[in-house]
Motif scaffolding. Structure first.
Motif, PDB file in Angstrom:
ATOM      1  N   PRO B  89      21.108  24.428  64.913  1.00 24.19           N
ATOM      2  CA  PRO B  89      21.351  25.417  65.839  1.00 24.19           C
ATOM      3  C   PRO B  89      20.131  24.598  67.066  1.00 24.19           C
ATOM      4  O   PRO B  89      20.611  24.452  68.171  1.00 24.19           O
ATOM      5  CB  PRO B  89      20.647  27.434  65.960  1.00 24.19           C
ATOM      6  N   ALA B  90      19.157  24.153  65.994  1.00 21.44           N
ATOM      7  CA  ALA B  90      18.152  23.492  67.293  1.00 21.44           C
ATOM      8  C   ALA B  90      18.987  22.693  67.852  1.00 21.44           C
ATOM      9  O   ALA B  90      18.587  22.593  69.121  1.00 21.44           O
ATOM     10  CB  ALA B  90      16.750  22.658  67.038  1.00 21.44           C
ATOM     11  N   ALA B  91      19.748  21.693  67.234  1.00 18.68           N
ATOM     12  CA  ALA B  91      20.177  20.529  68.200  1.00 18.68           C
ATOM     13  C   ALA B  91      21.113  20.777  69.199  1.00 18.68           C
ATOM     14  O   ALA B  91      21.356  19.841  70.529  1.00 18.68           O
ATOM     15  CB  ALA B  91      20.845  19.813  66.309  1.00 18.68           C
ATOM     16  N   LYS B  92      21.544  21.599  69.185  1.00 17.52           N
ATOM     17  CA  LYS B  92      22.206  22.171  70.425  1.00 17.52           C
ATOM     18  C   LYS B  92      21.480  23.179  71.059  1.00 17.52           C
ATOM     19  O   LYS B  92      22.596  23.500  72.312  1.00 17.52           O
ATOM     20  CB  LYS B  92      23.578  23.474  69.593  1.00 17.52           C
ATOM     21  N   GLN B  93      20.555  23.214  71.204  1.00 19.23           N
ATOM     22  CA  GLN B  93      19.654  23.569  72.555  1.00 19.23           C
ATOM     23  C   GLN B  93      19.504  23.026  74.107  1.00 19.23           C
ATOM     24  O   GLN B  93      19.371  21.448  73.497  1.00 19.23           O
ATOM     25  CB  GLN B  93      18.295  24.433  72.194  1.00 19.23           C
ATOM     26  N   ALA B  94      19.140  23.766  74.426  1.00 22.34           N
ATOM     27  CA  ALA B  94      18.719  22.604  75.690  1.00 22.34           C
ATOM     28  C   ALA B  94      17.922  21.781  75.964  1.00 22.34           C
ATOM     29  O   ALA B  94      17.111  21.813  75.187  1.00 22.34           O
ATOM     30  CB  ALA B  94      18.705  23.211  77.190  1.00 22.34           C
ATOM     31  N   GLY B  95      18.430  20.477  76.147  1.00 22.70           N
ATOM     32  CA  GLY B  95      17.297  19.104  76.275  1.00 22.70           C
ATOM     33  C   GLY B  95      17.518  18.565  74.957  1.00 22.70           C
ATOM     34  O   GLY B  95      16.475  17.392  75.001  1.00 22.70           O
ATOM     35  N   VAL B  96      17.521  18.896  73.958  1.00 20.78           N
ATOM     36  CA  VAL B  96      17.094  18.642  72.485  1.00 20.78           C
ATOM     37  C   VAL B  96      18.262  17.257  72.885  1.00 20.78           C
ATOM     38  O   VAL B  96      19.400  17.316  72.257  1.00 20.78           O
ATOM     39  CB  VAL B  96      17.559  19.760  72.026  1.00 20.78           C
TER      40      VAL B  96
END
Lengths: 233, 781
Positions: B89-96
């Motif tokens: 889920p973190a990989a899909k966050q903005a700017g990641v």
């Protein structure tokens, strides 16, 4: 944006560490007593006016930075410190504690030393902000910056910009008056230095305020040299 | 000029001539006969203007095209097994740009703050926000964070198998390796032994026994640990690091990623404090360089990972706490016959809770000594060397016990020290301090205030330190003298705040008779040639002899050019001045001399030779000089509130030849101020029920502010030992060793009862006074 007044906005003294603790303490107390958000202002209890609200999209901001007008857009959550360091290349202003406890991020906002980590960028709309870079570049140092170098008022140098901002503000408000060590100590009480450079910072500021000298250091160097008479330990 | 030579060495008026054998090409060390014109003078640091204008770029300030900012998810539990982890889920966050797991299902985490997962994003706030979306499930397990609890049978065990001792260049040279076997959470470590202390104690007519405790102390560097990693293809990288050891970072980074060390460039132009904690690419409790390197590879962009303040407290090391049982044996006439110290301390999940050398190596006239140290493992972040590792703890306990025994025997504590310490310089320092601190009069005044039971009391105390010149021979300094007259001195050493570049310029200026401001110093980059790690107070004593030796080699080449130009028989007839070089009335200016250089420049490389001498005494176990120090402190105490202030400190130190009086003063002030905070204020507070650090910030973790600083006076007892070509030693660590002990002894003098626990808070003072009162009311049982 209108300037607000409050205990931490004292125009003459700037934001001190102790003043900050007092305001944090009060806020924590209020938050602990009520389940609702603490009232910000008697009139703000009505539903917020969504049209004028600052939200997640970047908002226009104008202010003066080190003498240069700035016109840009910033997100509401961006702190003044992040704006300065990440967007405006003012890396002389340091991030250390990120909660107003150490003074490393100090800048002058309309001549008042403030911890830029404790302000939002949008809080300086219309204001004049001075960072260490605005005090003088390395080839045109101010008298205070020169005194810092002469008195070795820095070691690693990470607290230095904050120390300079606090002491510049002191010199500005005390213009021409003779200062005591305690005056300088009051002014930099919110600036933490881990190398332990405080005595030299006080020396440097006093030398500018009182004109030359100002060193209270007490060092004796006993050289290894043959004496004419036979002495001994 | 190889071979045997005579040197005039000594301290104060005690000068003598010794014979030394110098290695080939080693210049004759500067001794007491040499008069210096630049070395030793107060020189403002050469990079001062960059620091006061904010133009100095630290690792924190590095900005690169496409740079991503990293943030690390850390274990909230002091002990837990990971039962699920999903960074998707973190990989899909903005700017990641990248998100990586640092643990797998089934892995056991053993302190709150341990690496769990990491994210790199275009802005630091986006990286932190993305951490919140990482899914981790933990199975919490029993833990222990207090040292005494961890020593009990049946307490949760931190390590199940043998523990690898992690050592860094900041550890005390020569400290013995731990050899004991793990039992529960306790592993016996280093010991120092002379004679049979236990037997001597049994026979002693006077015995003293007390337990002293010290707190866990965090380095709290203002610039947190951090790196910027940029890959240059798959096999090479540039790493900006906030480090005390550029080459340590290079080697560890190369090893972590399987690279040739020569393919890793490490840059530290400026760094914001280390105090022993910044050795190696990773920190003691977080694999920050590995994380940044992996994220940079995964995102294919440069990555900056700077820890935040809480992480800095929790996972980059600390000074272990200690519980020290000190037993002294003596005769009725005040002759110490035995010292036995049993020390336990926790370095968290790490090792290294030793207690220095005051007991065994200062009091060399005590025949029977045993110092035993043990590591106690707890579920807390690992310790790491901290400015004079072990010594501040050990000095506090030993110097306190000496004072308490003196009180029991009705002796002056300085006399008791003098009777058992054979180092002539430390003895001189104690005598000088006694006189300059007005010791006898102040002790009398303190006794008078005690007798009158005044509300406000003053007291004085003193304590001593031991250290060695641990300068290394690995640095290679290059000096270039160009046809245009430019002098450039290069070395890949880092300046941790001591101002090494400035003394390098002074030494080159001294040898070449050039103005300091015309010497260009290039440091802070592994491309500039082998430097030295700044640990063990050895930067100045490693680097300045190499600078001098390089400058002498270059000067010899210049001398040959001058000899031809001025038509003299020997280079010995040349006179070097600020104008250039002359013979009789003939002068060749520096510019004209340099124009005669063949090719572009003279290039010479110098290094420090092994020690030539260790006058007047060598550090135990080393052929190197022992460094002596003593400090005197005065405190003022309000006995109604327990409020205590250290009002004055007199510091007497030996640092070999003084190289720069101004920056030296800064370092000594810094050591004393750090020691004052350690004595009275600083303490890591762990919550025993949650297993986390409660004050991982800078408002509740109380370091000295300007108003907590005593008035400081310094006496430098210069020692010229002939040990290296400049005669420099270090001062960073010696200056902080005795401070807390001296303050504790001053508190004891003011109250008439010793506070045996650091930090000496108002509560502990009131406690001590109450116990004193009870004891006097209870009478003898």
């Amino acid at each position: 944006m209108a300037k607000r007044d409050g205990p931490e906005h004292d125009e003459t003294r700037g934001l001190t560490r102790r003043g900050l603790f007092r305001s944090i303490g009060a806020a924590t107390l209020v938050a602990g007593c009520t389940k609702e958000d603490p009232p910000l202002h008697p009139e703000s209890r009505a539903v917020a006016d969504v049209d004028g609200a600052i939200g997640l999209t970047p908002t226009p901001l104008e202010f003066v930075l080190d003498g240069q007008p700035q016109k840009l857009e910033v997100e509401a959550r961006t702190t003044l410190l992040d704006l300065l360091r990440l967007d405006l290349d003012r890396t002389g202003t340091k991030l250390v504690c990120d909660r107003g406890a150490c003074g490393a991020c100090m800048v002058m906002v309309d001549d008042v030393p403030r911890n830029s980590c404790m302000m939002l960028a949008l809080d300086v709309a219309g204001a004049t902000v001075t960072t260490v870079a605005g005090l003088g570049g390395s080839s045109q140092l101010s008298a205070l910056q020169q005194a810092f170098v002469q008195h070795d008022a820095l070691q690693c140098g990470f607290c230095t910009s904050g120390m300079l901002i606090s002491s510049s503000a002191l010199l500005r408000r005390s213009a021409g008056q003779t200062l005591e060590r305690a005056d300088v100590e009051d002014a930099i009480a919110g600036n933490l230095c881990r190398c332990g450079t405080y005595p030299h910072v006080v020396d440097a500021v006093l030398s500018v305020a009182n004109g030359g000298g100002g060193s209270a250091h007490n060092v004796v160097l006993l050289r290894a040299k043959p004496s004419t008479k036979s002495g001994g330990a | 000029m190889p071979g045997k030579t005579k040197l005039s060495v000594g301290y104060g008026p005690n000068i003598k001539t010794i014979n030394v054998e110098l290695p080939p090409s080693e210049p004759r060390p500067w001794d007491t006969v040499d008069d210096m014109t630049v070395v030793g003078t107060p020189q403002p640091r050469i990079d001062g203007p960059l620091k006061v204008s904010g133009e100095a770029r630290y690792t924190h300030d590095i900005a690169l095209e496409g740079l991503l900012h990293a943030a690390v998810l850390r274990s909230p539990w002091p002990c837990a097994k990971v039962s699920r982890i999903d960074v998707g889920p973190a990989a899909k966050q903005a700017g990641v740009g990248a998100a990586i797991a640092l643990v797998g299902v089934g892995d056991k985490l053993i302190f709150a703050g341990q690496d769990v997962a990491a994210v790199a994003a275009t802005r630091p706030e986006l990286a932190r926000a993305a951490l919140a979306s990482i899914i981790v499930e933990y199975e919490p397990q029993p833990f222990v964070v207090q040292t005494r609890d961890a020593m009990r049978d049946g307490s949760p065990q931190v390590h199940e198998a043998a523990v690898e001792e992690r050592r860094t260049g900041a550890d005390e040279p020569g400290a013995e390796r731990a050899q004991g076997k793990l039992s529960g959470n306790v592993r016996p470590g280093r010991s120092q032994k002379r004679g049979d202390a236990k037997r001597a104690l049994n026979k002693a007519p006077v015995r003293f026994e007390a337990t002293y405790t010290t707190q866990c102390h965090t380095h709290s560097c203002l610039e947190t640990h951090g790196v910027v990693v940029r890959w240059n293809g798959k096999k090479a990288a540039t790493v900006w690091a906030s480090t005390q050891s550029i080459f340590g970072v290079r080697d560890e980074f190369a090893a972590l990623f399987g690279l040739e060390p020569s393919k890793v460039q490490v840059i530290t132009n400026f760094m914001g404090g280390g105090f022993g904690s910044k050795f190696g690419a990773n920190a003691s409790g977080t694999a920050l360089a590995k994380i940044a390197g992996d994220l940079a590879r995964a995102a294919d962009k440069p990555v900056k990972l700077m820890l935040d303040r809480a992480e800095e407290h929790v996972c980059t090391g600390n000074r272990p706490d200690s519980i020290q049982l000190v037993k002294l044996g003596a005769t009725n006439k005040g002759k110490l016959t035995a010292i036995h110290v049993q020390a336990h301390g926790t370095a968290g999940i790490g090792t290294g809770a030793g207690v220095g050398r005051n007991a065994a190596s200062v009091y060399t006239k005590v025949p029977d000594v045993l110092v035993e140290s043990a590591d106690v493992f707890t579920h807390a972040g690992p310790a790491v060397a901290f400015r004079a590792p072990g010594h501040t703890q050990g000095a506090f306990a030993m110097e306190s016990a000496i004072d308490e025994l003196a009180r029991q025997l009705g002796m002056d504590p300085i006399d008791l020290r003098l009777a058992h310490d054979a180092h002539p310089v430390r003895r001189w320092q104690l005598e000088l301090g006694r006189e300059r601190f007005n010791w006898d009069a102040r002790r009398k005044a303190a006794a008078d205030m005690r007798a009158r039971n005044t509300r406000v009391r003053k007291g004085v105390g003193c304590a001593v330190s031991i250290w060695g010149d641990f300068g290394g021979t690995e640095a290679r300094v290059t000096i270039e003298i160009g046809r245009d007259g430019r002098v450039v001195v290069k070395n890949g050493v880092q300046d941790i705040g001591g101002g090494i570049g400035t003394v390098m310029a002074q030494v080159a200026a001294e040898v070449l008779h050039r103005p300091v401001e015309e010497i260009e110093i290039q440091i802070g980059d592994s491309k500039l040639g082998p430097g030295v790690g700044s640990g063990g107070s050895k930067t100045t004593s490693s680097i300045t002899p190499a600078v001098r030796n390089a400058a002498e080699l270059a000067k010899a080449e210049l001398a040959e050019l001058a000899q031809t130009a001025l038509e003299v028989n020997s280079t010995k007839n040349l006179r070097w001045t600020a104008e250039g070089v002359s013979v009789g009335r003939q002068t060749l200016s520096w510019a004209d001399l340099c124009k005669r250089i063949e090719g572009e420049a003279i290039v010479a490389v110098g290094f420090r030779a092994r020690n030539s001498a260790a006058h007047p005494r060598s550090f135990p176990g080393f052929e190197t000089p022992e460094i002596a120090g003593a400090q005197f402190a005065e405190v003022e105490i309000d006995t109604w509130t327990g409020e205590v202030r250290c009002t004055q400190v007199l510091a007497l130190h030996d640092c070999g030849r003084v190289m720069n009086e101004l920056t030296l003063r800064s370092q000594i002030n810094g050591g004393i101020i750090l020691g004052t905070g350690y004595a009275l204020m600083e303490e890591r507070v762990m919550d025993p029920s949650l297993g986390v650090m409660l004050n991982a910030n800078l408002e509740q973790y109380k370091a000295c502010g300007v108003k907590d600083v005593p008035e400081i006076s310094i006496v430098l007892t210069e020692v010229i030992s002939g040990n290296n070509s400049t005669g420099a030693y270090g001062i960073g660590e010696p200056a902080t060793i005795p401070t807390a002990a001296a303050i504790a002894n001053a508190v004891g003098d003011a109250l008439g009862v010793h506070v045996r626990s650091l930090p000496i808070t108002p509560a502990k003072i009131l406690d001590a006074l109450e116990q004193q009162q009870r004891a006097s009311q209870g009478g003898t049982k």
